[in-house]
Motif scaffolding. Structure first.
Motif, PDB file in Angstrom:
ATOM      1  N   TYR A   8     -17.976 -14.813  19.151  1.00 40.83           N
ATOM      2  CA  TYR A   8     -17.558 -14.219  17.880  1.00 40.83           C
ATOM      3  C   TYR A   8     -17.104 -15.258  16.863  1.00 40.83           C
ATOM      4  N   SER A   9     -16.793 -16.469  17.308  1.00 40.14           N
ATOM      5  CA  SER A   9     -16.392 -17.510  16.362  1.00 40.14           C
ATOM      6  C   SER A   9     -17.561 -17.957  15.492  1.00 40.14           C
ATOM      7  N   LYS A  10     -18.784 -17.542  15.835  1.00 40.38           N
ATOM      8  CA  LYS A  10     -19.966 -17.876  15.046  1.00 40.38           C
ATOM      9  C   LYS A  10     -20.210 -16.879  13.907  1.00 40.38           C
ATOM     10  N   THR A  11     -19.385 -15.864  13.798  1.00 35.06           N
ATOM     11  CA  THR A  11     -19.504 -14.906  12.700  1.00 35.06           C
ATOM     12  C   THR A  11     -19.302 -15.622  11.364  1.00 35.06           C
ATOM     13  N   ARG A  12     -20.146 -15.306  10.392  1.00 29.83           N
ATOM     14  CA  ARG A  12     -20.056 -15.993   9.106  1.00 29.83           C
ATOM     15  C   ARG A  12     -20.275 -15.039   7.931  1.00 29.83           C
ATOM     16  N   PHE A  13     -19.396 -15.161   6.934  1.00 32.87           N
ATOM     17  CA  PHE A  13     -19.639 -14.543   5.633  1.00 32.87           C
ATOM     18  C   PHE A  13     -20.355 -15.561   4.748  1.00 32.87           C
ATOM     19  N   LYS A  14     -21.274 -15.075   3.930  1.00 28.17           N
ATOM     20  CA  LYS A  14     -22.035 -15.961   3.052  1.00 28.17           C
ATOM     21  C   LYS A  14     -22.099 -15.358   1.653  1.00 28.17           C
ATOM     22  N   PRO A  15     -22.161 -16.227   0.614  1.00 26.59           N
ATOM     23  CA  PRO A  15     -22.295 -17.683   0.675  1.00 26.59           C
ATOM     24  C   PRO A  15     -20.995 -18.353   1.114  1.00 26.59           C
ATOM     25  N   ASN A  16     -21.134 -19.486   1.757  1.00 25.62           N
ATOM     26  CA  ASN A  16     -19.972 -20.212   2.261  1.00 25.62           C
ATOM     27  C   ASN A  16     -19.354 -21.015   1.121  1.00 25.62           C
ATOM     28  N   ALA A  38     -13.405 -20.329   8.164  1.00 29.90           N
ATOM     29  CA  ALA A  38     -12.614 -21.269   8.966  1.00 29.90           C
ATOM     30  C   ALA A  38     -11.602 -20.529   9.831  1.00 29.90           C
ATOM     31  N   THR A  39     -11.007 -19.464   9.284  1.00 28.55           N
ATOM     32  CA  THR A  39     -10.067 -18.651  10.060  1.00 28.55           C
ATOM     33  C   THR A  39     -10.774 -17.954  11.218  1.00 28.55           C
ATOM     34  N   ILE A  40     -11.969 -17.425  10.948  1.00 26.05           N
ATOM     35  CA  ILE A  40     -12.752 -16.779  12.006  1.00 26.05           C
ATOM     36  C   ILE A  40     -13.047 -17.765  13.129  1.00 26.05           C
ATOM     37  N   GLU A  41     -13.441 -18.968  12.757  1.00 20.94           N
ATOM     38  CA  GLU A  41     -13.794 -19.971  13.761  1.00 20.94           C
ATOM     39  C   GLU A  41     -12.589 -20.383  14.596  1.00 20.94           C
ATOM     40  N   SER A  42     -11.414 -20.423  13.985  1.00 22.46           N
ATOM     41  CA  SER A  42     -10.219 -20.867  14.706  1.00 22.46           C
ATOM     42  C   SER A  42      -9.571 -19.758  15.534  1.00 22.46           C
ATOM     43  N   GLN A  43      -9.745 -18.487  15.118  1.00 16.60           N
ATOM     44  CA  GLN A  43      -9.036 -17.401  15.797  1.00 16.60           C
ATOM     45  C   GLN A  43      -9.897 -16.617  16.789  1.00 16.60           C
ATOM     46  N   GLU A  74     -14.769  -5.746  28.645  1.00 15.85           N
ATOM     47  CA  GLU A  74     -15.108  -6.673  27.577  1.00 15.85           C
ATOM     48  C   GLU A  74     -13.863  -7.417  27.139  1.00 15.85           C
ATOM     49  N   GLU A  75     -13.947  -8.735  27.120  1.00 10.57           N
ATOM     50  CA  GLU A  75     -12.816  -9.544  26.687  1.00 10.57           C
ATOM     51  C   GLU A  75     -12.540  -9.353  25.206  1.00 10.57           C
ATOM     52  N   SER A  76     -11.318  -9.672  24.833  1.00 10.45           N
ATOM     53  CA  SER A  76     -10.951  -9.631  23.416  1.00 10.45           C
ATOM     54  C   SER A  76     -11.689 -10.725  22.657  1.00 10.45           C
ATOM     55  N   PRO A  77     -12.153 -10.429  21.447  1.00 11.65           N
ATOM     56  CA  PRO A  77     -12.770 -11.487  20.653  1.00 11.65           C
ATOM     57  C   PRO A  77     -11.752 -12.479  20.085  1.00 11.65           C
ATOM     58  N   TYR A  78     -10.468 -12.146  20.153  1.00  6.87           N
ATOM     59  CA  TYR A  78      -9.420 -13.025  19.650  1.00  6.87           C
ATOM     60  C   TYR A  78      -8.925 -13.974  20.738  1.00  6.87           C
ATOM     61  N   LYS A  79      -8.613 -15.196  20.345  1.00  2.00           N
ATOM     62  CA  LYS A  79      -7.976 -16.114  21.285  1.00  2.00           C
ATOM     63  C   LYS A  79      -6.583 -15.615  21.636  1.00  2.00           C
ATOM     64  N   ASN A  80      -5.891 -15.046  20.657  1.00  7.17           N
ATOM     65  CA  ASN A  80      -4.589 -14.425  20.888  1.00  7.17           C
ATOM     66  C   ASN A  80      -4.811 -12.958  21.231  1.00  7.17           C
ATOM     67  N   LYS A  81      -4.708 -12.604  22.484  1.00  6.34           N
ATOM     68  CA  LYS A  81      -5.038 -11.248  22.914  1.00  6.34           C
ATOM     69  C   LYS A  81      -3.983 -10.220  22.525  1.00  6.34           C
ATOM     70  N   LYS A  82      -2.859 -10.665  21.950  1.00  4.65           N
ATOM     71  CA  LYS A  82      -1.895  -9.699  21.444  1.00  4.65           C
ATOM     72  C   LYS A  82      -2.428  -9.011  20.196  1.00  4.65           C
ATOM     73  N   VAL A  83      -3.263  -9.696  19.438  1.00  4.29           N
ATOM     74  CA  VAL A  83      -3.846  -9.104  18.234  1.00  4.29           C
ATOM     75  C   VAL A  83      -4.780  -7.968  18.616  1.00  4.29           C
ATOM     76  N   LEU A  84      -5.651  -8.228  19.589  1.00  3.28           N
ATOM     77  CA  LEU A  84      -6.585  -7.220  20.087  1.00  3.28           C
ATOM     78  C   LEU A  84      -6.865  -7.530  21.544  1.00  3.28           C
ATOM     79  N   GLY A  85      -6.543  -6.600  22.426  1.00  2.95           N
ATOM     80  CA  GLY A  85      -6.644  -6.852  23.847  1.00  2.95           C
ATOM     81  C   GLY A  85      -8.037  -6.632  24.407  1.00  2.95           C
ATOM     82  N   ASP A  86      -8.161  -6.857  25.714  1.00  5.02           N
ATOM     83  CA  ASP A  86      -9.417  -6.593  26.415  1.00  5.02           C
ATOM     84  C   ASP A  86      -9.678  -5.089  26.471  1.00  5.02           C
TER      85      ASP A  86
END
Length: 503
Positions: free
Chosen positions: A384-392, A401-406, A433-445
């Motif tokens: 999910y870190s590959k998700t992109r809004f365009k134009p960049n 950048a926030t998507i890529e880091s979180q 299915e695992e959470s797409p967030y690195k911080n699973k408190k934001v959105l859990g599995d």
């Protein structure tokens, strides 16, 4: 003196600002278990099995397993229950919707070629309902929504503060998204210019300190659908290959109403406010899928499939409304409560933008117990870190950048089984299915299970399924400044009924 603004017509907003965030990106990136009752009953574990309309969405080679022409249609009941807890105040909301969420047709063309036994053409339509609602209330002992407006007026290191002259002499519709939020806060007397700052570009809260009673209501409606055009073939009765060309469409509306009230002062400052946000997102997209299935022997099958990113072209429409009540609005000698309406009432129509969701790989294994039953396992990877809004550009670059880091690489597991007793088929499944967030408190599995049964009348089949899933989350009411939010447990219950005809 501050200006009271009331606007009653529509404009076409051509600034380069937008209102998207990570939650919006995930809404269009998720692949929920959706489709026929048989597919749902086995938790979507069909990558190496095929022979089901919805299996095409996992592995397009699955249509080549069909032996004859077929048509199916599915009616489902979707129930979502949200249990929220905000500073000890608990409340539940319940939504139930009915919809025809699947319809498809398969045409099997026999071949005279000794190696290529048959060719299959298929079309399958599936729709995922996005209807949902959630209500939250509680007393916040720490933070007011004033911090949200302050974060736009005093943005910090990377942007200069907004000048007071801009907020006093501009119109809402002429500002970018940052200026609009600061404008609403200032014109609504939620924030005031700092009297100790001679440059008139620093702001402070006009909300008396203390406890804040807050309510937040979210209502969303709409759907996210896909129409797949499928081509598949069988080689030497052992190998199956398939291709999907997918057309995606979405129409999603979200309305939020935030209320805050305090009794911290009886003579000065803000007393209460209502802040409403309406957003409609609509558009279409394209993706493709490639897949293969191999029969290793009479019982064992393996499958591999690739799903490309979905390339969306989306449009946003937004309206904001702010109503406030407080003391001494523009007249320090007046001790009575006054009301202020900062009513944008503009339908802001943003320029079309692009969203690219992540690709997905799925490996599958299935074992067939003759005519008595089967067991199947699918394992998927999606980054999910590959998700992109365009134009960049300068607006979307920080969000990307926030998507890529979180966000993170997600593992997904689906297991399904079927046991046959003459004309009856009993089914069950499990999904994780695992959470797409690195911080699973934001959105859990997400964990889910399913069950169901089917009956074969001969040329007609009837299938019924029940599926359950649960996920916990803690997402903020607003994206910045005021980032408090409830702890939420979301439970989904789905009942699906599929009628299938052999043609």
């Amino acid at each position: 003196m501050k200006k009271h603004i009331l606007v009653l017509f529509i404009v076409f907003y051509l600034n380069t600002s937008n209102a998207q965030n990570i939650s919006d990106a995930l809404l269009y990136s998720n692949n929920n278990i959706n489709g026929t009752a048989r597919f749902r009953a086995m938790s979507g574990a069909f990558g190496a099995l095929g022979g089901d309309f919805s299996s095409i969405n996992v592995n397009p080679a699955g249509s080549a397993i069909f032996l004859n022409n077929q048509f199916s249609v599915t009616l489902s009941s979707f129930n979502t229950k949200n249990n929220s807890n905000y500073f000890g105040s608990k409340v539940s909301t319940n939504d139930t919707n009915f919809d025809i969420n699947q319809a498809g047709i398969i045409l099997v063309l026999e071949s005279d070629d000794e190696d290529w036994g048959k060719f299959v053409l298929a079309s399958n339509y599936e729709k995922n309902t996005l209807n949902n609602s959630m209500f939250t209330f509680g007393t916040n002992p720490n933070n007011s929504v004033a911090n949200y407006f302050l974060s736009y007026a005093n943005p910090g290191l990377y942007n200069s503060n907004i000048a007071l002259s801009t907020l006093e002499s501009s119109y809402y519709e002429d500002l970018d998204i940052r200026g609009q939020q600061a404008f609403l806060g200032y014109q609504g007397y939620i924030i005031n210019v700092d009297p100790n700052n001679l440059n008139n570009d620093t702001y402070i809260s006009n909300v008396p300190a203390g406890d804040f009673y807050q309510e937040n209501y979210i209502e969303s409606t709409g759907n996210n659908g896909k129409l797949s055009m499928n081509f598949a073939t069988q080689y030497k009765e052992k190998y199956y290959f398939g291709l999907n060309l997918n057309s995606h469409f979405t129409d999603y509306t979200k309305t939020t109403t935030f209320y805050e009230e305090n009794d911290n002062s009886q003579t000065t400052g803000l007393k209460r406010l209502v802040f409403e946000n309406y957003q409609n997102t609509y558009g279409n997209g394209f993706s493709f899928q490639l897949g293969a299935i191999a029969k290793l022997n009479s019982s064992l099958r393996v499958g591999l499939s690739y799903e490309s990113p979905t390339w969306y072209r989306l449009n946003d429409e937004k309206t904001q409304l702010l109503k406030t009540s407080g003391y001494n609005y523009g007249n320090p000698a007046n001790p009575n409560i006054s009301q202020q309406d900062v009513d944008s009432d503009y339908l802001l129509i943003y320029p079309t933008y692009k969203l690219q969701t992540p690709s997905k790989w799925t490996g599958s294994l299935a074992y067939i117990f003759g005519k008595s039953g089967l067991i199947s396992v699918d394992y998927s990877l999606k980054d999910y870190s590959k998700t992109r809004f365009k134009p960049n550009d300068s607006f979307f670059r920080p969000l990307n950048a926030t998507i890529e880091s979180q966000l993170d690489l997600v593992n997904e597991l689906r297991i399904g089984g079927e046991y046959r007793i003459k004309e009856w088929s009993l089914r069950a499944g499990y999904s994780y299915e695992e959470s797409p967030y690195k911080n699973k408190k934001v959105l859990g599995d997400t964990n889910g299970f399913s069950t169901g049964f089917g009956y074969n009348f001969g040329s007609t089949k009837l299938d019924l399924a029940y599926a359950y899933s649960q996920r916990k989350s803690q997402q903020a009411f607003f994206t910045q400044g005021f980032t408090d939010g409830p702890n939420v447990s979301t439970k989904n219950n789905t009942v699906s009924l599929t009628l299938l005809f052999e043609l």
